[in-house]
Design a protein around this motif. Structure first.
Motif, PDB file in Angstrom:
ATOM      1  N   VAL A  23       0.826  -1.205   0.000  1.00  0.00           N
ATOM      2  CA  VAL A  23       0.000   0.000   0.000  1.00  0.00           C
ATOM      3  C   VAL A  23       0.866   1.263   0.000  1.00  0.00           C
ATOM      4  O   VAL A  23       0.705   2.127  -0.870  1.00  0.00           O
ATOM      5  N   LEU A  24       1.780   1.376   0.942  1.00  0.00           N
ATOM      6  CA  LEU A  24       2.547   2.611   1.104  1.00  0.00           C
ATOM      7  C   LEU A  24       3.533   2.879  -0.041  1.00  0.00           C
ATOM      8  O   LEU A  24       3.690   4.017  -0.468  1.00  0.00           O
ATOM      9  N   ARG A  25       4.197   1.851  -0.533  1.00  0.00           N
ATOM     10  CA  ARG A  25       5.204   2.047  -1.577  1.00  0.00           C
ATOM     11  C   ARG A  25       4.680   1.637  -2.951  1.00  0.00           C
ATOM     12  O   ARG A  25       5.083   2.190  -3.964  1.00  0.00           O
ATOM     13  N   GLY A  26       3.765   0.635  -2.991  1.00  0.00           N
ATOM     14  CA  GLY A  26       3.255   0.140  -4.257  1.00  0.00           C
ATOM     15  C   GLY A  26       1.947   0.774  -4.674  1.00  0.00           C
ATOM     16  O   GLY A  26       1.373   0.404  -5.688  1.00  0.00           O
ATOM     17  N   HIS A  27       1.445   1.726  -3.863  1.00  0.00           N
ATOM     18  CA  HIS A  27       0.215   2.463  -4.162  1.00  0.00           C
ATOM     19  C   HIS A  27      -0.991   1.533  -4.270  1.00  0.00           C
ATOM     20  O   HIS A  27      -1.914   1.791  -5.032  1.00  0.00           O
ATOM     21  N   GLY A  28      -0.973   0.460  -3.484  1.00  0.00           N
ATOM     22  CA  GLY A  28      -2.089  -0.468  -3.453  1.00  0.00           C
ATOM     23  C   GLY A  28      -3.228   0.042  -2.585  1.00  0.00           C
ATOM     24  O   GLY A  28      -3.143   1.112  -1.979  1.00  0.00           O
ATOM     25  N   THR A  29      -4.294  -0.736  -2.523  1.00  0.00           N
ATOM     26  CA  THR A  29      -5.460  -0.396  -1.711  1.00  0.00           C
ATOM     27  C   THR A  29      -5.932  -1.651  -1.001  1.00  0.00           C
ATOM     28  O   THR A  29      -6.067  -2.698  -1.628  1.00  0.00           O
ATOM     29  N   GLU A  30      -6.171  -1.531   0.300  1.00  0.00           N
ATOM     30  CA  GLU A  30      -6.728  -2.680   1.014  1.00  0.00           C
ATOM     31  C   GLU A  30      -8.196  -2.840   0.623  1.00  0.00           C
ATOM     32  O   GLU A  30      -8.842  -1.879   0.220  1.00  0.00           O
ATOM     33  N   ARG A  31      -8.702  -4.041   0.735  1.00  0.00           N
ATOM     34  CA  ARG A  31     -10.102  -4.290   0.395  1.00  0.00           C
ATOM     35  C   ARG A  31     -11.010  -3.520   1.355  1.00  0.00           C
ATOM     36  O   ARG A  31     -10.704  -3.377   2.535  1.00  0.00           O
ATOM     37  N   HIS A 103       1.993   6.211   0.107  1.00  0.00           N
ATOM     38  CA  HIS A 103       0.607   6.277  -0.351  1.00  0.00           C
ATOM     39  C   HIS A 103      -0.314   5.993   0.826  1.00  0.00           C
ATOM     40  O   HIS A 103      -0.204   4.961   1.485  1.00  0.00           O
ATOM     41  N   LEU A 104      -1.245   6.924   1.087  1.00  0.00           N
ATOM     42  CA  LEU A 104      -2.200   6.782   2.185  1.00  0.00           C
ATOM     43  C   LEU A 104      -3.595   6.444   1.694  1.00  0.00           C
ATOM     44  O   LEU A 104      -4.326   5.692   2.329  1.00  0.00           O
ATOM     45  N   GLY A 105      -4.001   7.014   0.578  1.00  0.00           N
ATOM     46  CA  GLY A 105      -5.344   6.822   0.038  1.00  0.00           C
ATOM     47  C   GLY A 105      -5.652   7.915  -0.961  1.00  0.00           C
ATOM     48  O   GLY A 105      -4.762   8.369  -1.687  1.00  0.00           O
ATOM     49  N   HIS A 106      -6.909   8.380  -0.952  1.00  0.00           N
ATOM     50  CA  HIS A 106      -7.349   9.425  -1.884  1.00  0.00           C
ATOM     51  C   HIS A 106      -8.245  10.413  -1.157  1.00  0.00           C
ATOM     52  O   HIS A 106      -8.837  10.080  -0.129  1.00  0.00           O
ATOM     53  N   VAL A 107      -8.363  11.612  -1.711  1.00  0.00           N
ATOM     54  CA  VAL A 107      -9.271  12.616  -1.158  1.00  0.00           C
ATOM     55  C   VAL A 107     -10.326  12.931  -2.219  1.00  0.00           C
ATOM     56  O   VAL A 107     -10.012  13.036  -3.407  1.00  0.00           O
ATOM     57  N   PHE A 108     -11.583  13.036  -1.751  1.00  0.00           N
ATOM     58  CA  PHE A 108     -12.714  13.279  -2.638  1.00  0.00           C
ATOM     59  C   PHE A 108     -13.510  14.483  -2.143  1.00  0.00           C
ATOM     60  O   PHE A 108     -13.562  14.742  -0.940  1.00  0.00           O
ATOM     61  N   PRO A 109     -14.169  15.219  -3.057  1.00  0.00           N
ATOM     62  CA  PRO A 109     -14.919  16.423  -2.678  1.00  0.00           C
ATOM     63  C   PRO A 109     -16.366  16.130  -2.264  1.00  0.00           C
ATOM     64  O   PRO A 109     -17.268  16.912  -2.546  1.00  0.00           O
ATOM     65  N   ASP A 110     -16.590  15.005  -1.575  1.00  0.00           N
ATOM     66  CA  ASP A 110     -17.955  14.652  -1.181  1.00  0.00           C
ATOM     67  C   ASP A 110     -18.089  14.405   0.328  1.00  0.00           C
ATOM     68  O   ASP A 110     -18.939  13.649   0.767  1.00  0.00           O
ATOM     69  N   GLY A 111     -17.244  15.065   1.102  1.00  0.00           N
ATOM     70  CA  GLY A 111     -17.276  14.894   2.551  1.00  0.00           C
ATOM     71  C   GLY A 111     -18.221  15.860   3.233  1.00  0.00           C
ATOM     72  O   GLY A 111     -18.829  16.724   2.592  1.00  0.00           O
ATOM     73  N   PRO A 112     -18.346  15.734   4.540  1.00  0.00           N
ATOM     74  CA  PRO A 112     -19.249  16.590   5.304  1.00  0.00           C
ATOM     75  C   PRO A 112     -18.639  17.972   5.560  1.00  0.00           C
ATOM     76  O   PRO A 112     -17.443  18.177   5.364  1.00  0.00           O
ATOM     77  N   PRO A 113     -19.466  18.925   6.018  1.00  0.00           N
ATOM     78  CA  PRO A 113     -18.935  20.209   6.441  1.00  0.00           C
ATOM     79  C   PRO A 113     -17.988  19.997   7.623  1.00  0.00           C
ATOM     80  O   PRO A 113     -18.091  18.989   8.303  1.00  0.00           O
ATOM     81  N   THR A 115     -15.328  21.061   5.733  1.00  0.00           N
ATOM     82  CA  THR A 115     -14.397  21.085   4.599  1.00  0.00           C
ATOM     83  C   THR A 115     -15.017  20.595   3.303  1.00  0.00           C
ATOM     84  O   THR A 115     -14.550  20.966   2.227  1.00  0.00           O
ATOM     85  N   GLY A 116     -16.021  19.734   3.398  1.00  0.00           N
ATOM     86  CA  GLY A 116     -16.580  19.122   2.200  1.00  0.00           C
ATOM     87  C   GLY A 116     -15.667  18.078   1.587  1.00  0.00           C
ATOM     88  O   GLY A 116     -15.912  17.598   0.490  1.00  0.00           O
ATOM     89  N   LEU A 117     -14.598  17.699   2.320  1.00  0.00           N
ATOM     90  CA  LEU A 117     -13.630  16.731   1.811  1.00  0.00           C
ATOM     91  C   LEU A 117     -13.755  15.405   2.549  1.00  0.00           C
ATOM     92  O   LEU A 117     -14.141  15.356   3.714  1.00  0.00           O
ATOM     93  N   ARG A 118     -13.412  14.335   1.832  1.00  0.00           N
ATOM     94  CA  ARG A 118     -13.369  13.001   2.421  1.00  0.00           C
ATOM     95  C   ARG A 118     -12.000  12.406   2.123  1.00  0.00           C
ATOM     96  O   ARG A 118     -11.718  11.973   1.013  1.00  0.00           O
ATOM     97  N   TYR A 119     -11.129  12.430   3.128  1.00  0.00           N
ATOM     98  CA  TYR A 119      -9.826  11.793   3.027  1.00  0.00           C
ATOM     99  C   TYR A 119     -10.046  10.313   3.322  1.00  0.00           C
ATOM    100  O   TYR A 119     -10.224   9.924   4.468  1.00  0.00           O
ATOM    101  N   CYS A 120     -10.073   9.500   2.286  1.00  0.00           N
ATOM    102  CA  CYS A 120     -10.381   8.082   2.356  1.00  0.00           C
ATOM    103  C   CYS A 120      -9.049   7.327   2.427  1.00  0.00           C
ATOM    104  O   CYS A 120      -8.348   7.211   1.422  1.00  0.00           O
ATOM    105  N   MET A 121      -8.695   6.826   3.623  1.00  0.00           N
ATOM    106  CA  MET A 121      -7.366   6.294   3.881  1.00  0.00           C
ATOM    107  C   MET A 121      -7.365   4.779   4.034  1.00  0.00           C
ATOM    108  O   MET A 121      -8.375   4.176   4.390  1.00  0.00           O
ATOM    109  N   ASN A 122      -6.218   4.182   3.799  1.00  0.00           N
ATOM    110  CA  ASN A 122      -6.005   2.758   4.047  1.00  0.00           C
ATOM    111  C   ASN A 122      -5.546   2.591   5.492  1.00  0.00           C
ATOM    112  O   ASN A 122      -4.583   3.240   5.916  1.00  0.00           O
ATOM    113  N   SER A 123      -6.211   1.723   6.244  1.00  0.00           N
ATOM    114  CA  SER A 123      -5.819   1.484   7.640  1.00  0.00           C
ATOM    115  C   SER A 123      -4.360   1.046   7.747  1.00  0.00           C
ATOM    116  O   SER A 123      -3.639   1.484   8.641  1.00  0.00           O
TER     117      SER A 123
END
Length: 146
Positions: A23-31, A103-113, A115-123
């Protein structure tokens, strides 16, 4: 944040578990729904599993229903960086640790106030440090930049 850390691929492989490396070096994503922090609500700070850099506070964590731990903002603007990710036929903003480029994850513009952002991270890319416990020492790196 301390200076950037620069390690060889071989050194990262020695320091990280195979899953962390993927995940961190290979830019993978956990299920989805498999990460240990999906339903965690313990007070504290989430730090980078690779270098110990503080990333997110538990008070910014929310239930997004996506299967990954989600946050509204990082601990500080310079804790993470974003890079355009055009993999898998999508256009997304990849989130990386600002210290080690993990690599931690991705950020999307559909989060709550607010910020309106959702930082979607890999545990697997983070560790949780309970409030009151000392933050881990930052990992020192071979060829670490000042």
């Amino acid at each position: 944040m301390s200076g950037k850390i620069h390690l060889s691929d071989a050194e990262w492989r020695r320091r990280l578990t195979p899953e962390e490396y993927e995940v961190l070096r290979g830019h993978g994503t956990e299920r989805p729904w498999t990460g240990c922090f999906v339903g965690t609500h313990d007070a504290g700070t989430y730090v980078c599993a690779a270098c110990g850099n503080p990333l997110f506070r538990s008070g910014e964590k929310f239930e997004s229903g996506t299967g990954w731990p989600s946050f509204t903002r990082p601990v500080s603007p310079d804790a993470v960086t974003t890079v355009e990710d055009r993999s898998h036929g999508m256009r997304r903003s990849e989130v990386r640790c600002a210290r080690c480029d993990g690599h931690l994850g991705h950020v999307f513009p559909d989060g709550p106030p607010p910020t309106g952002l959702r930082y979607c991270m890999n545990s697997v890319s983070m560790r949780h440090v309970a409030d009151g416990a000392p933050l881990p020492a930052l990992v020192e790196g071979i060829d670490a930049a000042p």
